[in-house]
Design an enzyme around this catalytic site. Structure first.
Site: not given
Ligand SMILES: O=C(NC/C=C/[C@H]1OC[C@H](O)[C@@H]1O)c1cc([N+](=O)[O-])cc(O)c1O
Ligand SMILES: [Mg+2]
Length: 214
Positions: A141, A144, A169-170, A199
């Site tokens: 998660d 990506k 996820d995603n 979500e």
């Molecule tokens: O980028 C996503 N997850 C990765 C997270 C990235 C951030 O957290 C870890 C890293 O330090 C970065 O700052 C994400 C984005 C969406 N979205 O709708 O944009 C939905 C989700 O479930 C997601 O896990």
């Molecule tokens: Mg996610």
């Protein structure tokens, strides 16, 4: 300056949830995200699918890539069997700091290790550092574009065994096209898609469950 969204999410947990009650922590975060501010937790709908896969695997060793505020960490850790342990990797120190407090509020800190740093840097050191032979379950998660390189690294490091379950996820939104193509085409994986929604929204998204065949 002021507070960050993760800090406001943590405050909602401390104000609304009961210490030691992981269900109330999950409910408080879902309430915050539905009624105050959207945040990128796996959420309640995909969370229900996550719960069912974790319960089916009942992992002694679990790895999560991308902790964020610890929502899915709590969902996984509350379902671990006796002796089960979850390592969760988070690149962003501010997210990691909030996640540790959310996990502690749920009373699950003894089953979870929050590790700060880049997944690609840490994966080659998990065995020597945490005495892990291999993982029974991996939840992806984080960024990506790191899903595919990171599972290839897990394979190379011998951290996957016949039957290890990966749950990503995603895979639709934001999307992980290269990862999806790889696990669906590779002879080393048996893959299945669980359709759901992004979500707290009506947008399409889903989870891909992939069993490593060795
Ligand atoms: O980028 C996503 N997850 C990765 C997270 C990235 C951030 O957290 C870890 C890293 O330090 C970065 O700052 C994400 C984005 C969406 N979205 O709708 O944009 C939905 C989700 O479930 C997601 O896990
Ligand atoms: Mg996610």
């Amino acid at each position: 300056t002021g507070t960050t969204r993760p800090q406001r999410l943590l405050r909602a947990v401390q104000e609304r949830a009961t210490r030691g009650d992981s269900e109330s922590v999950i409910a408080a975060i879902d309430h915050f995200c539905r009624h105050q501010e959207w945040a990128m937790n796996v959420g309640d709908e995909k969370g229900f699918i996550l719960d069912s896969v974790v319960s089916e695997v009942s992992p002694q060793t679990a790895l999560e890539l991308g902790t964020y505020c610890g929502y899915s960490t709590v969902r996984i850790a509350r379902l671990l069997p006796p002796g089960g342990h979850l390592i969760t990797l988070e690149f962003n120190p501010n997210y990691a700091a909030v996640a540790r407090q959310v996990i502690a509020w749920a009373g699950l800190e003894d089953m979870v290790q929050v590790v700060e740093g880049a997944s690609g840097d840490w994966i080659p050191h998990l065995r020597e550092h945490f005495g892990i032979e291999s993982f029974d379950f991996v939840f992806l998660d984080h960024w990506k574009e790191l899903y595919l390189p990171d599972i290839k690294l897990l394979e190379e490091c011998g951290l996957l065994r016949k039957g290890t379950v990966l749950l990503a996820d995603n895979v639709i939104c934001p999307g992980t096209p290269d990862y999806l193509e790889y696990v669906r085409k590779s002879q080393s994986y048996e893959s299945h898609y669980f359709g759901s929604h992004l979500e707290y929204t009506r947008a399409e998204d889903g989870l891909e469950k992939s069993v490593y065949l060795g």
